[in-house]
Design an enzyme around this catalytic site. Sequence first.
Site, mmCIF file in Angstrom:
data_model
loop_
_atom_site.group_PDB
_atom_site.id
_atom_site.type_symbol
_atom_site.label_atom_id
_atom_site.label_comp_id
_atom_site.label_asym_id
_atom_site.label_seq_id
_atom_site.Cartn_x
_atom_site.Cartn_y
_atom_site.Cartn_z
ATOM 1 N N THR A 73 0.800 -1.224 0.000
ATOM 2 C CA THR A 73 0.000 0.000 0.000
ATOM 3 C C THR A 73 0.833 1.274 0.000
ATOM 4 O O THR A 73 0.592 2.198 -0.771
ATOM 5 C CB THR A 73 -0.911 0.005 1.249
ATOM 6 O OG1 THR A 73 -1.692 -1.170 1.215
ATOM 7 C CG2 THR A 73 -1.807 1.213 1.276
ATOM 8 N N LYS A 155 -7.040 4.979 4.796
ATOM 9 C CA LYS A 155 -5.795 4.626 5.493
ATOM 10 C C LYS A 155 -4.901 5.855 5.609
ATOM 11 O O LYS A 155 -4.766 6.611 4.647
ATOM 12 C CB LYS A 155 -5.015 3.553 4.712
ATOM 13 C CG LYS A 155 -5.692 2.204 4.655
ATOM 14 C CD LYS A 155 -4.798 1.211 3.909
ATOM 15 C CE LYS A 155 -5.509 -0.123 3.759
ATOM 16 N NZ LYS A 155 -4.712 -1.077 2.944
ATOM 17 N N ASP A 286 -9.363 -3.330 -0.422
ATOM 18 C CA ASP A 286 -8.195 -4.024 0.128
ATOM 19 C C ASP A 286 -8.576 -4.867 1.350
ATOM 20 O O ASP A 286 -8.159 -6.014 1.469
ATOM 21 C CB ASP A 286 -7.124 -3.003 0.513
ATOM 22 C CG ASP A 286 -5.828 -3.672 0.947
ATOM 23 O OD1 ASP A 286 -5.213 -4.351 0.114
ATOM 24 O OD2 ASP A 286 -5.442 -3.508 2.119
ATOM 25 N N HIS A 332 -1.829 -1.141 -5.845
ATOM 26 C CA HIS A 332 -1.299 -2.474 -6.181
ATOM 27 C C HIS A 332 -2.487 -3.334 -6.553
ATOM 28 O O HIS A 332 -3.640 -2.923 -6.359
ATOM 29 C CB HIS A 332 -0.535 -3.095 -4.997
ATOM 30 C CG HIS A 332 -1.325 -3.112 -3.728
ATOM 31 N ND1 HIS A 332 -2.399 -3.940 -3.522
ATOM 32 C CD2 HIS A 332 -1.221 -2.356 -2.602
ATOM 33 C CE1 HIS A 332 -2.904 -3.698 -2.322
ATOM 34 N NE2 HIS A 332 -2.222 -2.734 -1.738
HETATM 35 ZN ZN LIG Z 1 -3.397 -4.636 1.381
#
Ligand SMILES: [Zn+2]
Length: 541
Positions: A73, A155, A286, A332
């Site tokens: 991340t 995040k 995620d 990603h």
């Molecule tokens: Zn992750």
Amino acid sequence: MRKLALLLTALFPAAAMTQPAPRAPKLLIAISVDQFSADLFDEYRPRLTGGIARLASGTAYRNGYQGHNATETCPGHSTILTGSRPSRTGIIANTWFDLTQARSDKAVYCAEDERVAGSSSSKYTVSPIHLRVPALGELMKAANPASRSVAVAGKDRAAIMMGGQRPDQRWYWDGKKYASDLTGVATPASVAAANQAVAALIAAPGLPLTLPADCVAKARSVPLGDGKVSVGSGRFERAAGDARGFRATPAFDGMTLALAARLIGEMQLGKGAAIDIIAIGLSATDYVGHSLGTGGAEMCLQLHSLDSDLADFLRLMDRSGVDYAVVLTADHGGEDVPERLRLKGVTAAARTRADLTPAAIGKAIGAKLGLAGPVLIGEGAAGDVYFDVGLKPADRRRAEAAALAAYRADPQVEAVFTKDQIARTPSPTSSPDRWSLIERARASFDAQRSGDLVVLLKRDITPIADPSKGYVATHGSPWDYDRRVPILFWRPGARANDRPEAVETADIMPTLAALLGLPIDASKIDGHCLPSAALAACPAR
Ligand SMILES: [Zn+2]
């Protein structure tokens, strides 16, 4: 999920739909969907009709690359708005090791200031100090101080790496509320409103979501590991008060998008004297991927919900009258749980063994060579591995030879490179789909922060030995399921332009800079302006 629309009534004055114009937009919206692999994009694109579909109707690169090895991340987010690979941003992993640290675990979190007293790698002080390069918002503000830069994310590391140093506002989920690392900045009313709304949502139980028709066939329960847990048929039921569970539900992205929309309205972004930018990190995909895998009904529900919430968000932007442009990409990709992959015929899919860790291998080497201490330091089966700094030079050489032999003999290991080998490798200049493994490792390399060894697992090996103890699936490998991500450029009136060529997420920043007419020193970044993004003329190379 229609919650976003319900939450966001009358935030924007009604205005005519923005018409395309041959000039710079007034607001850049950069969206990162955490773990949104190009594999998921390719699979779901024909079935989505909302915001993702709209953004894919502009210039759509289905072969975007987070080209580096450590597809995590923090490194991924560090490439999106800096124009640079992790080898230049300095963000080589979510966590690296600094053996000179006083803290006992020697681990350093990518988005912390470890110099703050009391900060630890798990209870860290959020900070952008590790990011070695400026983000686009900083360059825009340097060129015109009237420009405003905002970052909002699920995040902290997403908001930090996309917002860079000193944005005007930065908000991220801290586990209980949207919080900020910025001091001396007045808190917008939008944040209090969003935190009130999210607290009410978490306090109530999460009821099972209705499966869209195309998710029904995916709703099959698959037992994982030794069968203690299974995934595949969940519909995001959640107990009242379960804040941790909330992160792995579609409502999390709805809330983050709602906060972003509220801030755009309150701060009148795109309506000031200069061009503004907002970076939005959407993290639920995620958490869903990690806790439930990418191939079941849960991910299907998540992507449909995200598509719907993004449609609501874009409709609000249309009504705002702001001339805006959007880029959407991912930090990603990701891969499904090996158990379900095997059912689909991916026979190589497997979990790592519990003994394939730096601690276990270091212990075995220490016993064999008569060395005290941990010998090897690192986390997980793959990635950066460090030698204990307490080893004498001769012992360190013996330990290195033994570690290289152990990793090379391991049937789950594809390659192990030494720090010297990687440092001697030139940064790749070819198309990212053709980089060798060591070139992928080079793109993740920082002389100060990288490990003494870098371990790469074989394709389809999931570095989670026991799926009953937390995450069941992950990313972080040098393989294309983790490296390949969509990059979608869209502006009202954009014409469809599907691009098959491989490009890098580091190309996003210089492309956006060209759109804004912002001069960039090409020698200080890795990316290149993408002429096919059709948003602007690229500067001559
Ligand atoms: Zn992750």
